[in-house]
Design a protein around this motif. Structure first.
Motif, PDB file in Angstrom:
ATOM      1  N   ALA A 120     141.320  20.439  93.821  1.00  0.00           N
ATOM      2  CA  ALA A 120     140.368  21.287  93.628  1.00  0.00           C
ATOM      3  C   ALA A 120     140.144  22.252  92.244  1.00  0.00           C
ATOM      4  CB  ALA A 120     140.212  22.311  94.880  1.00  0.00           C
ATOM      5  N   THR A 151     138.683  16.371  97.854  1.00  0.00           N
ATOM      6  CA  THR A 151     138.528  16.780  99.355  1.00  0.00           C
ATOM      7  C   THR A 151     137.070  17.357  99.393  1.00  0.00           C
ATOM      8  OG1 THR A 151     139.625  18.716  98.768  1.00  0.00           O
ATOM      9  CG2 THR A 151     140.788  16.697  99.756  1.00  0.00           C
ATOM     10  N   GLU A 152     136.652  17.593 100.628  1.00  0.00           N
ATOM     11  CA  GLU A 152     135.398  18.322 100.727  1.00  0.00           C
ATOM     12  C   GLU A 152     135.466  19.884 100.406  1.00  0.00           C
ATOM     13  OE1 GLU A 152     133.959  17.167 104.916  1.00  0.00           O
ATOM     14  OE2 GLU A 152     135.789  16.876 104.865  1.00  0.00           O
ATOM     15  N   SER A 153     136.599  20.363 100.563  1.00  0.00           N
ATOM     16  CA  SER A 153     136.623  21.740 100.076  1.00  0.00           C
ATOM     17  C   SER A 153     136.670  21.806  98.425  1.00  0.00           C
ATOM     18  CB  SER A 153     137.976  22.396 100.911  1.00  0.00           C
ATOM     19  OG  SER A 153     139.009  21.725 100.370  1.00  0.00           O
ATOM     20  N   ALA A 154     137.092  20.719  97.738  1.00  0.00           N
ATOM     21  CA  ALA A 154     136.856  20.793  96.323  1.00  0.00           C
ATOM     22  C   ALA A 154     135.591  20.756  95.865  1.00  0.00           C
ATOM     23  CB  ALA A 154     137.874  19.746  95.710  1.00  0.00           C
ATOM     24  N   MET A 156     133.062  21.677  97.525  1.00  0.00           N
ATOM     25  CA  MET A 156     132.245  22.921  98.168  1.00  0.00           C
ATOM     26  C   MET A 156     132.359  24.073  97.264  1.00  0.00           C
ATOM     27  SD  MET A 156     130.613  21.291 100.078  1.00  0.00           S
ATOM     28  CE  MET A 156     129.524  22.112 101.310  1.00  0.00           C
ATOM     29  N   GLN A 157     133.063  24.053  96.307  1.00  0.00           N
ATOM     30  CA  GLN A 157     133.479  25.289  95.406  1.00  0.00           C
ATOM     31  C   GLN A 157     132.114  25.941  94.735  1.00  0.00           C
ATOM     32  OE1 GLN A 157     137.947  25.297  94.050  1.00  0.00           O
ATOM     33  NE2 GLN A 157     136.551  23.474  93.056  1.00  0.00           N
ATOM     34  N   THR A 183     137.627  16.818 108.362  1.00  0.00           N
ATOM     35  CA  THR A 183     138.523  17.871 108.452  1.00  0.00           C
ATOM     36  C   THR A 183     137.986  19.240 107.692  1.00  0.00           C
ATOM     37  OG1 THR A 183     139.853  17.482 106.589  1.00  0.00           O
ATOM     38  CG2 THR A 183     140.623  16.393 108.525  1.00  0.00           C
ATOM     39  N   GLY A 184     137.016  19.010 106.876  1.00  0.00           N
ATOM     40  CA  GLY A 184     136.452  20.149 105.838  1.00  0.00           C
ATOM     41  C   GLY A 184     135.093  20.599 106.462  1.00  0.00           C
ATOM     42  N   TYR A 185     134.612  21.351 105.918  1.00  0.00           N
ATOM     43  CA  TYR A 185     133.090  21.805 106.095  1.00  0.00           C
ATOM     44  C   TYR A 185     132.357  20.839 105.498  1.00  0.00           C
ATOM     45  CZ  TYR A 185     135.413  25.988 107.481  1.00  0.00           C
ATOM     46  OH  TYR A 185     136.187  27.231 107.888  1.00  0.00           O
ATOM     47  N   SER A 186     132.244  19.782 106.058  1.00  0.00           N
ATOM     48  CA  SER A 186     131.340  18.540 105.949  1.00  0.00           C
ATOM     49  C   SER A 186     129.517  19.032 105.968  1.00  0.00           C
ATOM     50  CB  SER A 186     131.223  17.471 106.594  1.00  0.00           C
ATOM     51  OG  SER A 186     132.702  17.247 107.041  1.00  0.00           O
TER      52      SER A 186
END
Ligand code: C2E
Ligand code: MG
Ligand code: MG
Ligand code: MG
Length: 280
Positions: A120, A151-154, A156-157, A183-186
């Motif tokens: 991220a 990753t999804e979180s990266a 969504m930043q 596993t993330g906030y898809s």
């Protein structure tokens, strides 16, 4: 007596915290040293085409060797590398080394793409696209061979920035995979909006899908989602033949996991690749 115990307990916790801090400090020093000497190691884990059984890719996974010759797991130093900003240099070194290895493979007729993990913190870096493309150019590797695992979180930043970064990478021919998917906030919207090519079903779902119906449902949902959106699918963490055959039956195209091979040092990976290329 109670007071005495309480104090001991307090001391116990404080010792523990001190140990943790010391350990963290030790790892940070080791990481800085490895980076300054360019001594990080990179292992490669095969990806297998579930329909043909053939090798179809490899994921580069960084390793840090401690002074006793043992390996420190990325789980123990990637978060630290992110917090300290060292992950930017780490990412560049891993990418360079993976490109170097890829050249060896090509010389042996192995023309599979290579996947490299991007943290991220690297996405937040100003010149991330330029720096990736510069490395590819310097290492004389075509962008079509590179897949970045994010990753999804990266993603969504910062929506706007992510869109720009992924757009520029896609234009250059680099592929993007979403790692640990599920596993993330898809958000379904971002899959469409961002230039994503591949979903990697997280290994926790693969591990539990045979014992847990809701994990199996999640796997099925991810597979149909990928189909509808025309995305490639990789299942992570396949450890048994049973898991493989279910995934294959459900229409997952690519598998990765201990069932095929653990991540291997570069020379062992090359042997693995040559043997599967010949005998598959
Ligand atoms: P990841 O990208 O999701 O990588 C998959 C992890 O699962 C790897 O752990 C791999 O060794 C492990 N694995 C593969 N097959 C199986 C299996 O069948 N069963 C089980 N239980 N595990 C399996 P590893 O190498 O320890 O890496 C952990 C994480 O560290 C990676 O997860 C990734 O998020 C991060 N990482 C590794 N290398 C890099 C890197 O070069 N850069 C960055 N930013 N992160 C990295
Ligand atoms: Mg990965
Ligand atoms: Mg993963
Ligand atoms: Mg992971």
């Amino acid at each position: 007596r109670a007071k005495h115990e309480g104090r001991n307990r307090f001391c116990f916790f404080s010792d523990d915290l001190e140990k943790q801090l010391l350990q963290r400090h030790k790892i940070e020093l080791m990481l800085r040293e490895a980076l300054s000497r360019e001594q990080l190691e990179v292992f490669y884990q095969p990806k297998i085409d579930l329909n043909t059984g053939k090798l179809c890719g490899a994921e580069a996974l960084v390793r840090l060797r401690n002074h006793d010759g043992g390996l420190v797991s990325p789980i123990d130093f990637i978060p630290l590398a992110e917090e300290t900003g060292l992950v930017v240099e780490l990412g560049a070194q891993v990418l360079r080394q993976a490109c170097r290895e890829h050249k060896q493979w090509r010389e042996h007729g192995i023309t599979i793409p290579i996947s490299v993990n991007i943290a991220a913190a690297q996405f937040a870096e100003e010149e991330i696209v330029e720096s990736i493309l510069r490395i590819l150019k310097n290492m004389a590797i075509s962008p079509e061979y590179l897949e970045l695992e994010v990753t999804e979180s990266a993603l969504m930043q910062d929506f706007t920035k992510t869109e720009q970064i992924l757009g520029a990478l896609a234009n250059a021919g680099v592929s993007i995979a979403i790692d640990d998917f599920g596993t993330g906030y898809s958000s379904l919207a971002y899959l469409k909006k961002f230039n994503v090519d591949v979903l990697k079903i997280d290994q926790s779902f693969v591990r539990d899908m045979l014992s847990n119906g809701s994990d199996l449902d999640i796997v099925k949902t991810i597979i149909s989602l990928a189909r509808n959106m025309n995305l490639k699918l990789v299942a992570e963490g396949i450890e048994t033949q049973e898991q493989e055959s279910i995934l294959k039956q459900l229409g997952c195209g690519i598998g990765q996991g201990y069932w095929y091979s653990k991540p291997l040092p570069a020379d062992s990976f090359l042997k693995f690749a040559l043997s599967t290329a010949t005998f598959a």
